[in-house]
Write a protein that holds these residues in place. Structure first.
Motif, PDB file in Angstrom:
ATOM      1  N   PHE A 120       0.856  -1.191   0.000  1.00  0.00           N
ATOM      2  CA  PHE A 120       0.000   0.000   0.000  1.00  0.00           C
ATOM      3  C   PHE A 120       0.888   1.235   0.000  1.00  0.00           C
ATOM      4  CE2 PHE A 120      -2.832   3.247   1.553  1.00  0.00           C
ATOM      5  CZ  PHE A 120      -4.064   2.903   1.018  1.00  0.00           C
ATOM      6  N   ILE A 121       0.672   2.119  -0.951  1.00  0.00           N
ATOM      7  CA  ILE A 121       1.467   3.351  -1.022  1.00  0.00           C
ATOM      8  C   ILE A 121       0.684   4.486  -0.352  1.00  0.00           C
ATOM      9  CG2 ILE A 121       2.728   4.929  -2.545  1.00  0.00           C
ATOM     10  CD1 ILE A 121       3.601   2.526  -3.759  1.00  0.00           C
ATOM     11  N   MET A 122       1.249   5.002   0.710  1.00  0.00           N
ATOM     12  CA  MET A 122       0.617   6.079   1.506  1.00  0.00           C
ATOM     13  C   MET A 122       1.142   7.438   1.065  1.00  0.00           C
ATOM     14  SD  MET A 122      -1.390   5.830   4.091  1.00  0.00           S
ATOM     15  CE  MET A 122      -1.923   4.622   5.252  1.00  0.00           C
ATOM     16  N   PRO A 123       0.299   8.446   1.050  1.00  0.00           N
ATOM     17  CA  PRO A 123       0.824   9.806   0.856  1.00  0.00           C
ATOM     18  C   PRO A 123       1.450  10.274   2.169  1.00  0.00           C
ATOM     19  CG  PRO A 123      -1.528   9.883   1.235  1.00  0.00           C
ATOM     20  CD  PRO A 123      -1.149   8.422   1.249  1.00  0.00           C
ATOM     21  N   PRO A 124       2.357  11.252   2.148  1.00  0.00           N
ATOM     22  CA  PRO A 124       2.941  11.748   3.398  1.00  0.00           C
ATOM     23  C   PRO A 124       1.881  12.368   4.307  1.00  0.00           C
ATOM     24  CG  PRO A 124       4.207  12.524   1.508  1.00  0.00           C
ATOM     25  CD  PRO A 124       2.966  11.877   0.959  1.00  0.00           C
ATOM     26  N   SER A 125       0.811  12.957   3.742  1.00  0.00           N
ATOM     27  CA  SER A 125      -0.271  13.554   4.543  1.00  0.00           C
ATOM     28  C   SER A 125      -1.489  13.734   3.631  1.00  0.00           C
ATOM     29  CB  SER A 125       0.148  14.932   5.066  1.00  0.00           C
ATOM     30  OG  SER A 125       0.336  15.812   3.962  1.00  0.00           O
ATOM     31  N   MET A 126      -2.659  13.994   4.228  1.00  0.00           N
ATOM     32  CA  MET A 126      -3.873  14.247   3.431  1.00  0.00           C
ATOM     33  C   MET A 126      -3.699  15.524   2.613  1.00  0.00           C
ATOM     34  SD  MET A 126      -6.156  12.048   3.298  1.00  0.00           S
ATOM     35  CE  MET A 126      -7.626  12.708   2.549  1.00  0.00           C
ATOM     36  N   GLU A 127      -3.023  16.519   3.205  1.00  0.00           N
ATOM     37  CA  GLU A 127      -2.818  17.803   2.503  1.00  0.00           C
ATOM     38  C   GLU A 127      -1.983  17.574   1.241  1.00  0.00           C
ATOM     39  OE1 GLU A 127      -2.196  17.409   5.849  1.00  0.00           O
ATOM     40  OE2 GLU A 127      -4.121  18.321   6.363  1.00  0.00           O
ATOM     41  N   GLU A 128      -0.936  16.778   1.396  1.00  0.00           N
ATOM     42  CA  GLU A 128      -0.060  16.510   0.246  1.00  0.00           C
ATOM     43  C   GLU A 128      -0.821  15.695  -0.809  1.00  0.00           C
ATOM     44  OE1 GLU A 128       2.790  17.667  -0.674  1.00  0.00           O
ATOM     45  OE2 GLU A 128       3.340  16.243  -2.264  1.00  0.00           O
ATOM     46  N   LEU A 129      -1.680  14.773  -0.355  1.00  0.00           N
ATOM     47  CA  LEU A 129      -2.463  13.971  -1.309  1.00  0.00           C
ATOM     48  C   LEU A 129      -3.347  14.888  -2.157  1.00  0.00           C
ATOM     49  CD1 LEU A 129      -3.385  11.112  -2.261  1.00  0.00           C
ATOM     50  CD2 LEU A 129      -5.255  11.329  -0.638  1.00  0.00           C
ATOM     51  N   GLY A 137      -4.066  17.715 -12.349  1.00  0.00           N
ATOM     52  CA  GLY A 137      -4.925  18.467 -13.277  1.00  0.00           C
ATOM     53  C   GLY A 137      -5.665  17.618 -14.291  1.00  0.00           C
ATOM     54  N   THR A 138      -5.975  16.364 -13.929  1.00  0.00           N
ATOM     55  CA  THR A 138      -6.636  15.493 -14.907  1.00  0.00           C
ATOM     56  C   THR A 138      -8.104  15.233 -14.587  1.00  0.00           C
ATOM     57  OG1 THR A 138      -5.714  13.640 -13.654  1.00  0.00           O
ATOM     58  CG2 THR A 138      -4.588  14.235 -15.691  1.00  0.00           C
ATOM     59  N   GLU A 139      -8.572  15.690 -13.424  1.00  0.00           N
ATOM     60  CA  GLU A 139      -9.956  15.388 -13.041  1.00  0.00           C
ATOM     61  C   GLU A 139     -10.760  16.650 -12.787  1.00  0.00           C
ATOM     62  OE1 GLU A 139      -7.547  13.457 -11.465  1.00  0.00           O
ATOM     63  OE2 GLU A 139      -8.076  11.459 -12.186  1.00  0.00           O
ATOM     64  N   THR A 140     -12.078  16.528 -12.911  1.00  0.00           N
ATOM     65  CA  THR A 140     -12.963  17.644 -12.577  1.00  0.00           C
ATOM     66  C   THR A 140     -13.051  17.744 -11.058  1.00  0.00           C
ATOM     67  OG1 THR A 140     -14.863  16.174 -12.480  1.00  0.00           O
ATOM     68  CG2 THR A 140     -14.416  17.224 -14.616  1.00  0.00           C
ATOM     69  N   GLU A 141     -13.554  18.881 -10.570  1.00  0.00           N
ATOM     70  CA  GLU A 141     -13.698  19.098  -9.131  1.00  0.00           C
ATOM     71  C   GLU A 141     -14.571  17.992  -8.514  1.00  0.00           C
ATOM     72  OE1 GLU A 141     -12.090  21.105  -7.302  1.00  0.00           O
ATOM     73  OE2 GLU A 141     -13.217  20.925  -5.415  1.00  0.00           O
ATOM     74  N   GLU A 142     -15.643  17.625  -9.215  1.00  0.00           N
ATOM     75  CA  GLU A 142     -16.553  16.596  -8.682  1.00  0.00           C
ATOM     76  C   GLU A 142     -15.812  15.270  -8.485  1.00  0.00           C
ATOM     77  OE1 GLU A 142     -19.686  15.576 -11.375  1.00  0.00           O
ATOM     78  OE2 GLU A 142     -20.553  14.152  -9.931  1.00  0.00           O
ATOM     79  N   VAL A 143     -15.011  14.899  -9.475  1.00  0.00           N
ATOM     80  CA  VAL A 143     -14.263  13.631  -9.399  1.00  0.00           C
ATOM     81  C   VAL A 143     -13.194  13.718  -8.308  1.00  0.00           C
ATOM     82  CG1 VAL A 143     -12.719  12.079 -10.667  1.00  0.00           C
ATOM     83  CG2 VAL A 143     -14.746  12.997 -11.793  1.00  0.00           C
ATOM     84  N   ILE A 144     -12.548  14.869  -8.187  1.00  0.00           N
ATOM     85  CA  ILE A 144     -11.514  15.036  -7.153  1.00  0.00           C
ATOM     86  C   ILE A 144     -12.130  14.826  -5.760  1.00  0.00           C
ATOM     87  CG2 ILE A 144     -10.041  16.758  -5.987  1.00  0.00           C
ATOM     88  CD1 ILE A 144      -9.328  17.825  -8.782  1.00  0.00           C
ATOM     89  N   LEU A 145     -13.299  15.439  -5.525  1.00  0.00           N
ATOM     90  CA  LEU A 145     -13.928  15.319  -4.210  1.00  0.00           C
ATOM     91  C   LEU A 145     -14.326  13.873  -3.926  1.00  0.00           C
ATOM     92  CD1 LEU A 145     -16.046  18.609  -4.091  1.00  0.00           C
ATOM     93  CD2 LEU A 145     -13.859  18.121  -2.964  1.00  0.00           C
ATOM     94  N   LYS A 146     -14.848  13.190  -4.955  1.00  0.00           N
ATOM     95  CA  LYS A 146     -15.230  11.777  -4.794  1.00  0.00           C
ATOM     96  C   LYS A 146     -14.006  10.938  -4.436  1.00  0.00           C
ATOM     97  CE  LYS A 146     -18.711  10.355  -7.931  1.00  0.00           C
ATOM     98  NZ  LYS A 146     -19.064   9.681  -9.196  1.00  0.00           N
ATOM     99  N   ARG A 147     -12.897  11.208  -5.104  1.00  0.00           N
ATOM    100  CA  ARG A 147     -11.680  10.425  -4.889  1.00  0.00           C
ATOM    101  C   ARG A 147     -11.046  10.706  -3.527  1.00  0.00           C
ATOM    102  NH1 ARG A 147      -8.628   8.592 -10.073  1.00  0.00           N
ATOM    103  NH2 ARG A 147     -10.417   7.856 -11.255  1.00  0.00           N
ATOM    104  N   LEU A 148     -11.154  11.976  -3.059  1.00  0.00           N
ATOM    105  CA  LEU A 148     -10.604  12.295  -1.732  1.00  0.00           C
ATOM    106  C   LEU A 148     -11.410  11.606  -0.639  1.00  0.00           C
ATOM    107  CD1 LEU A 148      -9.674  16.072  -2.120  1.00  0.00           C
ATOM    108  CD2 LEU A 148      -8.099  14.154  -1.769  1.00  0.00           C
ATOM    109  N   GLU A 149     -12.725  11.555  -0.843  1.00  0.00           N
ATOM    110  CA  GLU A 149     -13.592  10.866   0.117  1.00  0.00           C
ATOM    111  C   GLU A 149     -13.220   9.388   0.167  1.00  0.00           C
ATOM    112  OE1 GLU A 149     -15.406  12.796   1.968  1.00  0.00           O
ATOM    113  OE2 GLU A 149     -15.856  10.947   3.079  1.00  0.00           O
ATOM    114  N   ARG A 150     -13.061   8.835  -1.019  1.00  0.00           N
ATOM    115  CA  ARG A 150     -12.700   7.425  -1.147  1.00  0.00           C
ATOM    116  C   ARG A 150     -11.309   7.145  -0.550  1.00  0.00           C
ATOM    117  NH1 ARG A 150     -15.067   2.920  -3.886  1.00  0.00           N
ATOM    118  NH2 ARG A 150     -13.448   1.354  -3.762  1.00  0.00           N
TER     119      ARG A 150
END
Ligand code: ADP
Ligand code: 5GP
Length: 187
Positions: A120-129, A137-150
Motif C-alpha cells: 500500500f502506497i501512503m501519501p505523506p499527509s492528506m494535505e499533500e495527497l 490536473g486530470t480530473e474535474t472538481e466533482e471527481v476530485i472530491l469523490k476520490r478524496l472521500e474514497r
C-alpha cells in the motif's frame, strides 16, 4: 524449469503517486505491469492498450461473463479489471507481474492467490495527497472530491496489506518496493 513470477499488488489512494513510482521502479526492474481494462473515459494523453484497455460497460460485462478477469471492481462509478490471460502467461514465464489496483480488487486477489505480495502506497499527509491530485490536473472538481472521500476509506484498509510504504520521494519509494521484491524472492 523457471520459478513462477510473483504476483505483486500495489494500491493507494488516487493521487498518492502509484503510477509515477511504478514507472520509476520499472526503469530498473524486469517486472511486467498488467494493463487493466476500464469503462472510464481516457484522460488526455492516455492510449488504448497502453494505459488501459478502454471498454464500454457492455464489453466489460461480456469479459466478466467469460471469466476473463483475475479480479474486477467498481470504483467511483466505473468498472476496472485485471485481464487474466496476459498476467498468467507472464507469471508462468517467470516474470513478476504488477497489478496497480484499488482495495476491493486487492482483497479478491488475496483470497484467490494467498502467495501474492501486497503493497500500500501512503501519501505523506492528506494535505499533500490533495495537492498532488489537484496538481495532476486530470480530473474535474466533482471527481476530485469523490476520490478524496474514497481515499480516507482506502487508507483505513492499509493494515490489510503486507507492506505500507510512504511515497515521500519517488526514487525513495521505488527503491523500497524494489527491496521488498528482492526480499520476497530471497535474492
Ligand atoms: P496515482 O497513480 O496514485 O493516482 P500519480 O502517479 O498520477 O498518482 O501522481 C499524482 C501526482 O503526484 C502527479 O502529478 C505526480 O507527478 C505527483 N507525484 C507523484 N509522486 C510524487 C512525490 N513523491 N512527490 C511529489 N509529487 C509526486
Ligand atoms: P484511475 O482512474 O485513476 O486510473 O484509477 C482509479 C483506481 O482504480 C486506482 O486506485 C487504480 O489503482 C484502480 N485500478 C486500476 N486498474 C484496476 C483494476 O484492474 N482492478 C481494480 N480493482 N482496480 C484498478
Amino acid at each position: 524449469m523457471k520459478q513462477k513470477g510473483l504476483l505483486v499488488v500495489i494500491s493507494g489512494p488516487a493521487g498518492t503517486g502509484k503510477g509515477t513510482v511504478v514507472r520509476e521502479l520499472l526503469k530498473n526492474n524486469g517486472a511486467k505491469l498488467s494493463v487493466s481494462a476500464t469503462t472510464r473515459q481516457p484522460r488526455t494523453g492516455e492510449e488504448n492498450g497502453v494505459h488501459y484497455h478502454f471498454l464500454t460497460r457492455e464489453q466489460f460485462e461480456k469479459m466478466i461473463a467469460e471469466d476473463g478477469f483475475l479480479e474486477y471492481a467498481e470504483y467511483c462509478g466505473n468498472y476496472y479489471g485485471s485481464p487474466k490471460k496476459q498476467a498468467e502467461q507472464w507469471m508462468s514465464e517467470g516474470n513478476d507481474v504488477i497489478l496497480e489496483i484499488e482495495v476491493q480488487g486487492c482483497r479478491k486477489i488475496k483470497d484467490r492467490n494467498p502467495d501474492c505480495v501486497s503493497i500500500f502506497i501512503m501519501p505523506p499527509s492528506m494535505e499533500e495527497l490533495e495537492k498532488r491530485l489537484r496538481g495532476r490536473g486530470t480530473e474535474t472538481e466533482e471527481v476530485i472530491l469523490k476520490r478524496l472521500e474514497r481515499a480516507k476509506e482506502e487508507m483505513a484498509l492499509s493494515e490489510n496489506y503486507d507492506y505500507v510504504i510512504v511515497n515521500d520521494t519517488v526514487a525513495g519509494c521505488a527503491a523500497e518496493i524494489e527491496a521488498v521484491l528482492r526480499a520476497e524472492k530471497n535474492q
